[in-house]
Design an enzyme around this catalytic site. Structure first.
Site, PDB file in Angstrom:
ATOM      1  N   ARG A 185       0.815  -1.222   0.000  1.00 28.12           N
ATOM      2  CA  ARG A 185       0.000   0.000   0.000  1.00 28.12           C
ATOM      3  C   ARG A 185       0.846   1.268   0.000  1.00 28.12           C
ATOM      4  O   ARG A 185       0.514   2.275   0.612  1.00 28.12           O
ATOM      5  CB  ARG A 185      -0.949   0.014   1.202  1.00 28.12           C
ATOM      6  CG  ARG A 185      -1.941  -1.128   1.234  1.00 28.12           C
ATOM      7  CD  ARG A 185      -2.846  -1.131  -0.008  1.00 28.12           C
ATOM      8  NE  ARG A 185      -3.757  -2.277   0.055  1.00 28.12           N
ATOM      9  CZ  ARG A 185      -3.502  -3.473  -0.476  1.00 28.12           C
ATOM     10  NH1 ARG A 185      -2.357  -3.666  -1.146  1.00 28.12           N
ATOM     11  NH2 ARG A 185      -4.362  -4.452  -0.379  1.00 28.12           N
ATOM     12  N   SER A 236     -10.874  -1.075   2.857  1.00 29.25           N
ATOM     13  CA  SER A 236     -10.116  -1.344   4.083  1.00 29.25           C
ATOM     14  C   SER A 236      -9.612  -0.036   4.678  1.00 29.25           C
ATOM     15  O   SER A 236      -9.018   0.785   3.989  1.00 29.25           O
ATOM     16  CB  SER A 236      -8.935  -2.274   3.797  1.00 29.25           C
ATOM     17  OG  SER A 236      -9.400  -3.551   3.396  1.00 29.25           O
ATOM     18  N   GLU A 306      -5.025   3.239   5.934  1.00 35.71           N
ATOM     19  CA  GLU A 306      -4.915   3.265   4.480  1.00 35.71           C
ATOM     20  C   GLU A 306      -5.585   4.519   3.943  1.00 35.71           C
ATOM     21  O   GLU A 306      -5.238   5.020   2.878  1.00 35.71           O
ATOM     22  CB  GLU A 306      -5.619   2.041   3.869  1.00 35.71           C
ATOM     23  CG  GLU A 306      -4.824   0.748   3.908  1.00 35.71           C
ATOM     24  CD  GLU A 306      -5.410  -0.293   2.993  1.00 35.71           C
ATOM     25  OE1 GLU A 306      -5.956   0.086   1.925  1.00 35.71           O
ATOM     26  OE2 GLU A 306      -5.327  -1.488   3.329  1.00 35.71           O
TER      27      GLU A 306
END
Length: 311
Positions: A185, A236, A306
């Site tokens: 990520r 998420s 995130e």
């Protein structure tokens, strides 16, 4: 917009007057950002401008910086939380030429504004495989490459061959794979403030269309089974710690289903916070902070977000 945002209106007026002669330029004044994010929350921005080519992008950014007004690139709004106070600046969306896709051998090149669904569909039509896992991610090529989006153990960074960027200075260049660094990520493209991903090229491989379709069906099925797609969310919320799952940790803490106002930790997937209808940004942020503090106090572990907060 609240606070000193009204003081920006005269500056925006100057920018708008300069842009009025640009044919086909789409401008929305003081848009409600809840209408442009997958969480369906967020206050007003100063303006939302859709640009169709690099020349228009340069013009909008130049004028914003000339007047000292902040600007941000918005994809599909799937990985951001815009605060209830809104964003005191200009939001730019890449449209037109930035949504085009083309094939060169086994490589598909896509503009930063193209959706991941478009990318997967184009590859399928061209008989190319490797991108099927991206089908359900509600993002754009530029945003996905920037954060190295992924799911089901796969990441878009593994497909990237080269990327065309616009640096804060205005310079544009193609970066080859050797200049790019992808990790979970994350990528080195996130590090440069004001960097815009204009185009990306992905290395795929020949694949029978029937095989690709079956893969797409499987990934869509997995999403429906595992994720709360019936409610607005941003996917998420937290990164998975090394060797572990944020969802497992949150559920083990007994936080699954935790609710503040109209925001709730999903009872289906505990790493999702869903908007049950009319949620406020502060309610979602409160839940994120609550989860981080509880996990840290009980596990001595800090879950990294995130999601990007605007502003």
């Amino acid at each position: 917009m609240e606070g000193g945002a009204d003081s920006l209106l005269p500056k925006w007026g100057k920018i708008r007057s300069e842009l009025e002669n640009t044919t086909g330029l789409s401008i929305i004044v003081q848009p409600e950002m809840r209408d442009f994010t997958t969480w369906k929350v967020g206050g007003r921005a100063l303006a939302l401008v859709e640009v169709k080519d690099e020349e228009e992008l340069d013009q909008v950014i130049f004028l914003c910086e000339k007047e000292g007004i902040r600007w941000k690139i918005l994809g599909h709004g799937s990985n951001i939380l815009v605060k209830d106070e809104g964003f005191p600046g200009v939001v730019i969306r890449l449209k037109g030429n930035f949504c085009e896709l083309k094939r060169e051998g086994n490589t598909v090149e896509g503009g930063g504004g193209a959706s991941l669904f478009q990318l997967v569909s184009f590859a399928l039509q061209e008989g190319l495989g490797g991108s099927e896992f991206l089908v359900g991610i509600p993002g754009t090529v530029g945003g996905a490459v920037r954060i190295n989006a992924g799911c089901f153990g796969k990441e878009i960074g593994s497909l990237v061959e080269r990327v065309k960027v616009r640096w804060k200075s205005g310079k544009k260049e193609w970066l080859t794979r050797s200049c790019l660094t992808f990790s979970y990520r994350d990528s080195n493209l996130k590090q440069g403030e004001g960097t815009v991903i204009l185009r990306s090229a992905f290395h795929l491989f020949p694949e029978d269309q029937k095989v690709s379709r079956e893969k797409i069906k499987r990934f869509c099925y997995l999403r429906r089974e595992r994720q709360p797609l019936e409610w607005p969310s941003a996917g998420s919320v937290f990164r998975n710690p090394p060797g572990d799952s944020a969802a497992r940790i949150i559920e083990e803490m007994g936080l699954k289903g935790l609710r503040v106002g109209k925001a709730q930790v999903s009872s289906k997937h505990s790493n999702f916070i869903v908007n049950l209808g009319g949620a406020k940004s502060w309610e979602i942020e409160y839940l994120m902070n609550w989860i981080q503090k509880e996990v840290y106090m009980n596990n001595n572990m800090w879950l990294e977000r995130e999601v990007e907060l605007w502003p």
